[in-house]
Design a protein around this motif. Structure first.
Motif: not given
Lengths: 394, 321
Positions: A104, A108, A110-112, A128, A186-188, A190-192, A194-195, B92, B96, B108
C-alpha cells in the motif's frame, strides 16, 4: 523437540539493526518524532525508520526497483535474522511473513495519480498484494517451497511465529524464518484518525490520560530451527518458543471486549501450552497501544490471568510506535533480547494508573534480575488475540 | 485422516445450496455475474447494509456450511484470500484522498484482510483460533494446510474457506498491464467443514495439500507429492487444472500425461469459476460435488498453477478410496 530461535533481525524507528534497537531500549530513547519521510502534515508524530526507499534499495542491492517499502524493510530484518545460515538440501526451509498493508505504501501513490487522471504507473500495483511482499523477500534470500503470508491486523507477527513453531513441531519443516513487516502509509494514518484513536501527542500506554496510538513502521524476523537443522547450520540457540495461542474475542469488529475475554483466553492457553508455571513469567511485553479500549481490556485480562501477582509488564510501543503487523514480531525480538541480556524495558510516558484497573507498568529499565521467561501479547482488529511465551530453557 | 463434512460456495455458478451443481455448468461468459442468495436469510439487515460483497458472500456461505454440517461449533475459523477486501480498500483510498476533515471509518475498518474471518467469528460467536492466510494464488491451500494441522493438534471441526471479490478496477489494471485472460475475472467464495471423524455426512476425504512457492524443481516436487502420499498418478480419475502461463502449465500437464493420466481426465476449472486468486477453492467444491454424484470417482487432484511461480496440489478422495 524444542523450537529454537537461532537468529533475530529487526528494523524499527529506534534502529536499523538488533544492536541499534538494543541500545535505544537500554537508554530509553524513543524513535517517535514528527513525520519526516511520509508526505503528511509536519506535526504528525510517527515512528518512522530513518531511511528512504532509494537508500534501502541501494543498500540491499535490489535489482528490480519496483518494490514496496514493506518488502524493503522486511528484507532488511530477514537478512539480519538469516545471517550466514547455509542453504542445505537436507533442511526443509520455509518463510512466513505477515503484513497488514502489503504494498500500500506505493499503491496509495499510484492511486493519487490515478484520481488526478494523470499517467499512473500500473506496474506499481504488481507489488500491492501482501503475498508479493513475502515472495520478494523469499526470492532475495533464495528460499523456495513453503512461502506464506498471514494478515490478522495487529496480531499478525505473533501469528507468524506461532504458525512457524507449529510447522516445526509437526515435522513439516526443519527451519522457518518468521516475522512481520509493515511500512507507514497515509492509508493507515488516516484510517486510525478516522477511528479517532490517533494521538496527536506521544502515546501513553496504561496511563489514565491516554488517548490513542502513534503509528510506526518496521519489520522483524526470527529464525526458528529444530535440532536437526541447528546441528547442520551450527547456529547457536538464543532461546525457545515455548507456548502460543490465538483466540477470537468475537465481541466487536474493532473494539476489544470490556471483560478481556479473547485476550484472557490467548494468554492462558499460551502459558498452559508452554508448560511454564504461571508464577514463572518474569516479564510481560504487553500489546499496550495507548488506546482507551485496548489498555483497559488488556489490564482486565492480565488481572484475570495473574490475579494479584501480575509480573512486571510494559509496552514498548512508545519506543517504536504501533507497527501493526510487524508489532508482534518486533516485540518478540525485544522479548528475546530481554532474555539474552536480562532486561525489563520501561513503559515510557507513563505517570498515572488507569482508574478502573490500577495497574502500574515498569517505568525504569530493570537490569538487576534474571529474565528467563517472557510473555508477549498482540491483540488486533477483528478480535484477533495472540500470545506467545519465550524461555531461556527447553 | 481429514474428512470433508460440508461444502458450500457462492460463485458465478449455481453452487449455493445446490448439490449436484457440477453436472450442469456452463462456461463463464464475459457478462457473468455472481449468483447471490437472499443474504437476509443469513445476515441481520442492519449489518448487511454495511457489508461489502466479499463480507456478505463469506458470512452467508460460512453460515450455510455450518448448518449443512449439522450446526457444529467449529474449533477454528481459517480463511484464505488473495486480495482481501478490495471494495472497502478502494472506497477508503477514495475517501481519504479526496475528502478533507473527519472521515467515516467503516471502509477502513473493513479493508483489512482479517475482516472476513473476524466477521464470521462475530456472526456465530466463535472464540476459537482465527486465522487469515494471504499468499496470492496459494492462499486457500495455505488455509487448508493450517486447518489440517489444527485437526492433528486435537481439534474436531474446522471451518475453512476462501474468498476474493472482483471490482471493475481490476479489469482496467489487466488492460493497462496488457494481460490477456482466457476468461473473465470473477468473485467467489467457498467454505468447508473439515472434521477429524468420519460420519454418515462425510462427503469426501482431504488426503493431502502441498504448496510450492518460487518453484525451482518442479518434477522433484511432483515426485515427492505422489510418493509421500503413496499414489500413482495413473490412478487419478480426474485432474482439475488451472494454468495461465503456457510454459509452466505445459510442464505440469506433460508430467501427468506421461505418467498415465489421460488427456480427457484433465479438466480446466477456470472456465467454470472465472479468474480470482482463490479459485482453487471452487475446484475443491467442484471435486467434492462430482464425487458425490459419481461413485466411480475415487481420486481427484486439484492442480493449481494459475501463477507460474507457485504450485498448489490438493488430493481429494472418495470416502471408499
Amino acid at each position: 523437540m524444542g523450537v529454537q530461535i537461532t537468529g533475530i533481525g529487526i528494523v524499527s524507528a529506534i534502529g536499523k539493526t538488533v544492536a541499534e534497537n538494543l541500545g535505544a531500549l537500554k537508554s530509553g530513547r524513543s524513535g517517535i518524532a514528527p513525520v519526516q519521510y511520509l508526505k503528511e502534515r509536519p506535526e504528525l508524530l510517527v515512528g518512522e525508520v530513518k531511511i528512504g526507499n532509494a537508500e534501502l534499495i541501494d543498500k540491499l542491492a535490489i535489482n528490480n526497483p519496483n518494490i514496496s517499502r514493506t518488502s524493503l524493510l522486511g528484507l532488511t530484518a530477514a537478512r539480519e535474522a538469516w545471517g550466514n545460515s547455509p542453504h542445505h538440501s537436507g533442511i526443509r526451509t520455509g518463510i512466513i511473513s505477515s503484513t497488514s498493508v502489503g504494498g500500500m505504501d506505493r499503491s496509495e501513490w499510484f492511486y493519487r495519480d490515478f484520481l488526478k487522471q494523470g499517467n499512473p504507473d500500473y506496474e506499481v500495483l504488481l507489488c500491492h498484494d501482501s503475498g508479493n511482499t513475502t515472495e520478494r523477500i523469499a526470492r532475495e534470500l533464495g528460499i523456495s517451497g513453503y512461502i506464506n503470508t498471514l494478515s490478522t491486523a495487529c496480531s499478525s507477527g505473533v501469528n507468524a511465529i506461532m504458525l512457524g513453531a507449529r510447522l516445526i513441531q509437526q515435522d513439516k519443516l526443519d527451519r522457518v524464518l518468521v516475522g512481520g513487516t509493515d511500512a507507514l502509509t497515509s492509508f493507515t494514518v488516516n484510517g486510525f484518525k478516522s477511528l479517532m484513536i490517533y494521538d496527536d501527542a506521544w502515546c501513553r500506554p496504561f496511563d489514565e490520560s491516554r488517548t490513542g496510538l502513534n503509528l510506526g513502521e518496521g519489520a522483524a524476523f526470527l529464525l526458528l530451527e529444530n535440532d536437526k537443522s541447528a546441528a547442520i547450520s551450527g547456529n547457536k540457540t538464543l532461546c525457545y518458543v515455548k507456548g502460543w495461542a490465538n483466540a477470537a474475542d468475537a465481541y466487536h469488529q474493532t473494539a476489544s471486549s470490556p471483560d478481556g475475554k479473547g485476550a484472557t483466553m490467548a494468554i492462558q492457553k499460551a502459558i498452559k501450552l508452554s508448560g511454564v508455571g504461571i508464577d514463572k513469567i518474569d516479564y510481560v511485553n504487553a500489546h499496550g497501544t495507548g488506546t482507551k479500549n485496548n489498555d483497559l481490556s488488556e489490564s482486565v485480562a492480565l488481572k484475570n490471568v495473574f490475579g494479584d501477582a501480575i509480573p512486571p509488564f510494559s509496552s514498548t510501543k512508545p519506543f517504536t510506535g504501533h507497527t501493526l503487523a510487524a508489532a508482534g514480531a518486533i516485540e518478540s525480538v525485544f522479548s528475546v533480547l530481554a532474555i539474552q541480556h536480562n532486561l525489563i524495558y520501561p513503559s515510557l510516558n507513563f505517570t498515572t494508573p488507569i482508574a478502573e484497573a490500577g495497574l502500574i507498568p515498569v517505568t525504569d529499565l530493570i537490569t538487576d534480575r534474571e529474565v528467563n521467561t517472557v510473555l508477549s501479547n498482540s491483540f488486533g482488529f477483528g478480535g484477533n488475540n495472540s500470545s506467545v511465551v519465550f524461555s531461556s530453557t527447553l | 485422516m481429514v474428512y470433508i463434512s460440508a461444502a458450500s460456495g457462492i460463485t458465478h455458478q449455481p453452487t449455493f445450496k445446490n448439490a449436484g451443481f457440477s453436472a450442469s455448468l456452463d462456461t463463464i461468459s464475459s457478462d457473468t455475474e455472481l449468483v447471490s442468495p437472499n443474504y437476509k436469510d443469513y445476515i441481520d439487515a442492519g449489518l448487511l447494509r454495511r457489508m461489502s460483497k466479499i463480507l456478505r458472500m463469506s458470512v452467508a456461505c460460512a453460515k450455510e456450511c455450518i448448518q449443512q454440517a449439522g450446526e457444529i461449533h467449529p474449533d477454528a475459523i481459517v480463511v484464505g484470500t488473495g486480495l482481501g477486501c478490495l471494495q472497502d480498500t478502494e472506497k477508503f483510498l477514495n475517501t481519504f484522498l479526496s475528502v478533507e476533515g473527519l472521515l467515516p471509518p467503516t471502509s477502513f475498518i473493513q479493508s483489512t484482510h482479517n475482516t472476513i474471518a473476524g466477521q464470521i467469528s462475530l456472526s456465530i460467536g466463535n472464540h476459537g483460533y482465527n486465522m487469515t492466510h494471504t499468499q496470492n494464488t496459494l492462499s486457500f491451500e495455505h488455509a487448508l494446510i493450517d486447518s489440517i494441522m489444527m485437526l492433528a493438534e486435537g481439534d474436531a471441526h474446522i471451518l475453512v474457506g476462501a474468498a476474493d471479490e472482483h471490482i471493475s478496477f481490476l479489469d482496467s489494471v489487466a488492460e493497462q498491464l496488457d494481460v490477456t485472460l482466457p476468461v473473465a475475472m470473477t468473485s467467489g467464495c467457498s467454505f468447508f467443514v473439515l472434521s477429524k471423524e468420519k460420519t454418515d455426512q462425510t462427503l469426501a476425504k482431504l488426503t493431502a495439500v502441498e504448496t510450492y512457492g518460487e518453484i525451482q524443481k518442479l518434477e522433484e516436487h511432483l515426485n515427492n507429492f505422489f510418493e509421500s502420499n503413496s499414489i500413482d498418478p495413473a490412478r487419478l480419475d480426474l485432474v482439475l487444472f488451472s494454468g495461465l502461463d503456457i510454459d509452466a502449465c505445459g510442464q505440469v500437464l506433460h508430467y501427468l500425461t506421461s505418467r498415465g493420466v489421460k488427456e480427457d481426465q484433465i479438466q480446466d476449472y477456470l472456465i467454470y469459476s472465472g479468474i480470482y486468486p482463490t479459485a482453487s477453492a471452487f475446484a475443491v467444491h467442484y471435486a467434492v460435488d462430482k464425487i458425490g454424484q459419481d461413485p466411480s470417482l475415487k481420486n481427484v487432484l486439484v492442480c493449481n498453477c494459475m501463477n507460474r511461480r507457485n504450485l498448489g496440489l490438493t488430493l481429494i478422495q472418495s470416502v471408499e478410496a
